[in-house]
Design a protein around this motif. Sequence first.
Motif, PDB file in Angstrom:
ATOM      1  N   CYS A  42      47.888  18.604  74.261  1.00 26.60           N
ATOM      2  CA  CYS A  42      47.953  17.886  72.987  1.00 26.60           C
ATOM      3  C   CYS A  42      49.366  18.035  72.393  1.00 26.60           C
ATOM      4  CB  CYS A  42      46.923  18.469  72.021  1.00 26.60           C
ATOM      5  SG  CYS A  42      47.108  17.855  70.343  1.00 26.60           S
ATOM      6  N   HIS A  44      50.214  17.696  69.513  1.00 24.42           N
ATOM      7  CA  HIS A  44      50.141  18.237  68.151  1.00 24.42           C
ATOM      8  C   HIS A  44      49.916  19.744  68.161  1.00 24.42           C
ATOM      9  CE1 HIS A  44      49.722  17.898  63.864  1.00 24.42           C
ATOM     10  NE2 HIS A  44      48.562  18.543  63.910  1.00 24.42           N
ATOM     11  N   CYS A  45      48.901  20.193  68.924  1.00 29.01           N
ATOM     12  CA  CYS A  45      48.556  21.619  68.878  1.00 29.01           C
ATOM     13  C   CYS A  45      48.700  22.322  70.232  1.00 29.01           C
ATOM     14  CB  CYS A  45      47.133  21.800  68.342  1.00 29.01           C
ATOM     15  SG  CYS A  45      45.855  21.333  69.535  1.00 29.01           S
ATOM     16  N   CYS A  61      42.478  14.979  71.584  1.00 26.45           N
ATOM     17  CA  CYS A  61      42.388  16.437  71.675  1.00 26.45           C
ATOM     18  C   CYS A  61      41.031  16.868  71.120  1.00 26.45           C
ATOM     19  CB  CYS A  61      43.531  17.056  70.859  1.00 26.45           C
ATOM     20  SG  CYS A  61      43.398  18.835  70.681  1.00 26.45           S
ATOM     21  N   CYS A  64      41.945  19.506  67.774  1.00 28.30           N
ATOM     22  CA  CYS A  64      42.431  19.016  66.479  1.00 28.30           C
ATOM     23  C   CYS A  64      42.182  17.527  66.278  1.00 28.30           C
ATOM     24  CB  CYS A  64      43.911  19.348  66.305  1.00 28.30           C
ATOM     25  SG  CYS A  64      45.030  18.262  67.234  1.00 28.30           S
ATOM     26  N   HIS A  66      43.641  15.092  67.446  1.00 27.62           N
ATOM     27  CA  HIS A  66      44.847  14.260  67.524  1.00 27.62           C
ATOM     28  C   HIS A  66      44.680  13.252  68.662  1.00 27.62           C
ATOM     29  CE1 HIS A  66      49.123  13.209  67.326  1.00 27.62           C
ATOM     30  NE2 HIS A  66      49.115  13.216  68.641  1.00 27.62           N
TER      31      HIS A  66
HETATM   32 ZN   LIG Z   1      45.357  19.058  69.430  1.00 29.51          ZN
END
Ligand SMILES: [Zn+2]
Length: 315
Positions: A42, A44-45, A61, A64, A66
């Motif tokens: 991911c 993002h995370c 994801c 999260c 995303h």
């Molecule tokens: Zn994520």
Amino acid sequence: MAKNAIQFQPGMSLPAFLERYGTEAQCREALMRMRWPGGFRCPHCGYAGHCQLRGRPVLQCIRCKHQASLTAGTLFARTHLPLRIWFLAIYLLTPHKNGISALSLRRQLGVNANTAWLIKHKLMQAMIERDDTKPLAGIVQLDDAYWGGERHGGSTGRGSPGKTPFVAAVQITAEGFPMAMRMDVVPGFRKTALAQWAQRHLAPGTAVVSDGLNCFPGVTTADCTHVPLVTGGGPASVAHPMFQWVNTVLGNVKNALHGTYHALKPKYLQRYLSEFCYRFNRRFKLQDLIPRLIYAAAHTPPLPYRLLTLDGLAG
Ligand SMILES: [Zn+2]
């Protein structure tokens, strides 16, 4: 590899292609492996767990939530076409030594003329950008060439008005066997133009062999050496053994372009030249042509229409 061995090596058959890239799911999977070879993370995370959204090339994801687009940042970004149509275009585009016109592509893919043109030009741009990452090195034969007329003899010689100038360069082995080539449209044959070209496309230390045209020593500013050959000009100079390859490929590219494309606009000449070189440079591994071009497209940034049509660019 001997010439015959190159000619008769098997490419990828249509059944083999369909088995590998026949469904949208297979194409998405292939693109995902190319973009995230170590597995999806991911953005993002950083979490690896994900699911694919139904019907859209989007990965979500599971931690999260995303959503990451499979095609964002690639040549396929924001496409309305299924990936399998793109991959099929790659299949149709890659094996033909003389290229395939947008018209043929349109007929075979069942898309409209604009879409076929966009697919063709985006894929050609991917070829340009891929080969731009591989400078020529070692011994390179260099020649000046023009699109729109023949160079040798009469009033259609060097620098005739209405011609598009380009550099033709062939990397050869010490035995004189051609390994790789590139052809690049240049603003003209001045020393500074050749120096800039050499800085972008030749590795330092390259030995450049060319005739005595004044601009060619410009390559020395890119840490290359220049070996001038005085051939005397005129039709006889073509037969000079040191120029065998560069002249052969120039003849081939001109025949190929004339035979396949009826109205080639000079502003797009670079793409057609690069398409020809791209295929030549991979002729030892025809089996890999398709996955390699998919890979190149996956790593080529999106091309807005404005750039694709070169509007607003100089020249
Ligand atoms: Zn994520």
